[in-house]
Design a protein around this motif. Structure first.
Motif, mmCIF file in Angstrom:
data_model
loop_
_atom_site.group_PDB
_atom_site.id
_atom_site.type_symbol
_atom_site.label_atom_id
_atom_site.label_comp_id
_atom_site.label_asym_id
_atom_site.label_seq_id
_atom_site.Cartn_x
_atom_site.Cartn_y
_atom_site.Cartn_z
ATOM 1 N N ASN A 191 0.840 -1.199 0.000
ATOM 2 C CA ASN A 191 0.000 0.000 0.000
ATOM 3 C C ASN A 191 0.873 1.247 0.000
ATOM 4 N N GLU A 192 0.309 2.362 -0.374
ATOM 5 C CA GLU A 192 1.080 3.584 -0.572
ATOM 6 C C GLU A 192 1.755 4.043 0.712
ATOM 7 N N GLU A 193 1.074 3.894 1.833
ATOM 8 C CA GLU A 193 1.687 4.318 3.102
ATOM 9 C C GLU A 193 2.936 3.517 3.397
ATOM 10 N N MET A 194 2.854 2.190 3.239
ATOM 11 C CA MET A 194 4.021 1.341 3.467
ATOM 12 C C MET A 194 5.114 1.636 2.448
ATOM 13 N N ARG A 195 4.718 1.864 1.196
ATOM 14 C CA ARG A 195 5.686 2.168 0.141
ATOM 15 C C ARG A 195 6.492 3.406 0.484
ATOM 16 N N GLN A 196 5.833 4.477 0.896
ATOM 17 C CA GLN A 196 6.534 5.706 1.243
ATOM 18 C C GLN A 196 7.419 5.515 2.467
ATOM 19 N N ARG A 197 6.955 4.704 3.407
ATOM 20 C CA ARG A 197 7.751 4.438 4.606
ATOM 21 C C ARG A 197 9.035 3.684 4.260
ATOM 22 N N LEU A 198 8.922 2.681 3.377
ATOM 23 C CA LEU A 198 10.098 1.909 2.973
ATOM 24 C C LEU A 198 11.088 2.777 2.207
ATOM 25 N N ILE A 199 10.572 3.623 1.314
ATOM 26 C CA ILE A 199 11.455 4.502 0.543
ATOM 27 C C ILE A 199 12.183 5.471 1.464
ATOM 28 N N LYS A 200 11.453 6.060 2.393
ATOM 29 C CA LYS A 200 12.058 7.012 3.325
ATOM 30 C C LYS A 200 13.122 6.342 4.186
ATOM 31 N N SER A 201 12.827 5.150 4.673
ATOM 32 C CA SER A 201 13.771 4.433 5.529
ATOM 33 C C SER A 201 15.036 4.048 4.775
ATOM 34 N N SER A 202 14.878 3.522 3.554
ATOM 35 C CA SER A 202 16.042 3.081 2.794
ATOM 36 C C SER A 202 16.928 4.253 2.391
ATOM 37 N N ARG A 203 16.335 5.380 2.068
ATOM 38 C CA ARG A 203 17.139 6.537 1.676
ATOM 39 C C ARG A 203 17.836 7.165 2.876
ATOM 40 N N ALA A 204 17.214 7.067 4.038
ATOM 41 C CA ALA A 204 17.883 7.539 5.257
ATOM 42 C C ALA A 204 19.081 6.655 5.577
ATOM 43 N N ASN A 205 18.929 5.343 5.384
ATOM 44 C CA ASN A 205 20.047 4.426 5.599
ATOM 45 C C ASN A 205 21.174 4.688 4.612
ATOM 46 N N LEU A 206 20.810 4.969 3.358
ATOM 47 C CA LEU A 206 21.831 5.255 2.355
ATOM 48 C C LEU A 206 22.586 6.535 2.689
ATOM 49 N N ALA A 207 21.888 7.529 3.218
ATOM 50 C CA ALA A 207 22.543 8.784 3.601
ATOM 51 C C ALA A 207 23.572 8.558 4.695
ATOM 52 N N ARG A 208 23.337 7.527 5.527
ATOM 53 C CA ARG A 208 24.294 7.216 6.594
ATOM 54 C C ARG A 208 25.381 6.259 6.131
ATOM 55 N N ASP A 209 25.248 5.760 4.891
ATOM 56 C CA ASP A 209 26.256 4.870 4.311
ATOM 57 C C ASP A 209 26.968 5.634 3.198
ATOM 58 N N ASN A 210 27.691 6.684 3.596
ATOM 59 C CA ASN A 210 28.232 7.649 2.632
ATOM 60 C C ASN A 210 29.749 7.613 2.513
ATOM 61 N N ASN A 211 30.383 6.590 3.099
ATOM 62 C CA ASN A 211 31.839 6.616 3.246
ATOM 63 C C ASN A 211 32.470 5.385 2.613
ATOM 64 N N TRP A 212 32.098 5.111 1.344
ATOM 65 C CA TRP A 212 32.593 3.929 0.657
ATOM 66 C C TRP A 212 34.112 3.984 0.502
ATOM 67 N N ILE A 213 34.711 2.838 0.336
ATOM 68 C CA ILE A 213 36.180 2.769 0.300
ATOM 69 C C ILE A 213 36.763 3.561 -0.866
ATOM 70 N N GLU A 214 36.034 3.633 -1.972
ATOM 71 C CA GLU A 214 36.421 4.528 -3.069
ATOM 72 C C GLU A 214 35.318 5.562 -3.221
ATOM 73 N N LEU A 215 35.717 6.817 -3.339
ATOM 74 C CA LEU A 215 34.770 7.920 -3.370
ATOM 75 C C LEU A 215 34.715 8.525 -4.778
ATOM 76 N N TYR A 216 33.498 8.561 -5.329
ATOM 77 C CA TYR A 216 33.309 9.143 -6.646
ATOM 78 C C TYR A 216 32.084 10.036 -6.619
ATOM 79 N N PRO A 217 32.041 11.056 -7.481
ATOM 80 C CA PRO A 217 30.890 11.982 -7.497
ATOM 81 C C PRO A 217 29.594 11.238 -7.812
#
Length: 271
Positions: A245-271
């Motif tokens: 459902n749309e509510e769950m969909r938006q919640r999953l998208i928000k959660s995954s993008r927040a996790n990605l924002a905290r995973d910003n320090n990969w061993i090789e950094l590219y733009p």
């Protein structure tokens, strides 16, 4: 000693007599490094995982120990009989180095739910080391310092000339001795040698990687980022995830993008 494999702790590595001309041709080594890193550049918290470097016959393979468990034949075949499952390793890649042609091959499954394994190759000449005269004893090993700029990071490595294996963790190689410790200048990434197992020679190869999709290096990183950002939409479009459902969909998208924002320090950094 009746043990089939002689396990060498870091404290006893110097007891091994290496043959400098044949060490990488007629013998095999399993070399273990502790990988410690910061996922989030704005957070001091670190994560650690054990990795392995297999060296034999003029080639080497680097991966995490958890990835190695997945790569065993029986486990991989069982995965093929059902949908591909994500493993809990922090590094879902394999790195094959070929000393004969000085080429490093990188493999990673970008799309974790049954996606293709992607690969690119690069020359080991990209490792342009600057040797220094600085020395230090690390775990009773006399080491020399070398500097490197790679993947938009500045690295400091300590290698042991008494261990004539011109290799190390991740893609790092090309020094006149085994890398014992390497870290970047921001203290975001650290690989620390833990032990060496001296084993009979073996073939360094993973046959299921032969069908990997060849891509450009920067394309792989772009695809990886795009997948992490849009994983729900991509997997739903491919029929790998059912409707929500749309509510769950938006919640999953928000959660995954927040996790990605905290995973910003990969061993090789590219733009």
């Amino acid at each position: 000693m009746q043990m089939k494999n002689k396990v060498l702790t870091v404290l006893s590595i110097l007891q091994l007599v290496f043959c400098t001309t044949t060490a990488q041709d007629n013998e095999g080594y399993k070399i273990y490094y502790d990988m410690t890193f910061r996922k989030d550049s704005t957070n001091a918290a670190t994560t650690s995982e054990m990795t392995e470097l297999l060296v034999s016959g003029g080639k080497s393979l680097f991966r995490t120990v958890l990835q190695a468990e997945q790569d065993t034949a029986l486990f991989y075949q069982s995965l093929q009989r059902r949908s591909e499952q994500a493993i809990s390793t922090n590094a879902r890649y394999r790195i094959l180095k070929d000393y004969s042609n000085q080429t490093t091959h990188y493999y990673e499954q970008v799309e974790t739910l049954g996606g293709a394994i992607c690969t690119y190759a690069e020359s080991q000449d990209s490792m342009t080391w600057s040797l220094t005269s600085d020395t230090s004893t690390i775990n009773k090993l006399l080491c020399q310092k070398a500097l490197l700029v790679y993947g938009n990071r500045s690295w400091e490595a300590w290698f042991c000339p008494d261990i004539p294996i011109s290799d190390g963790p991740y893609k790092f190689c090309g020094l006149p001795g085994l890398i014992v410790r390497i870290s970047d200048r921001t203290d975001s990434w650290l690989f620390d040698l833990k032990r060496i197992e001296h084993v009979p020679a073996f073939i360094v190869d993973l046959t299921f990687l032969h069908s990997a999709e060849v891509v450009n290096k920067l394309e792989l990183y772009k695809r990886k980022w795009d997948y992490r950002y849009n994983w729900l939409q991509i997997n739903q479009a491919a029929g790998k995830i059912g409707p929500v459902n749309e509510e769950m969909r938006q919640r999953l998208i928000k959660s995954s993008r927040a996790n990605l924002a905290r995973d910003n320090n990969w061993i090789e950094l590219y733009p």
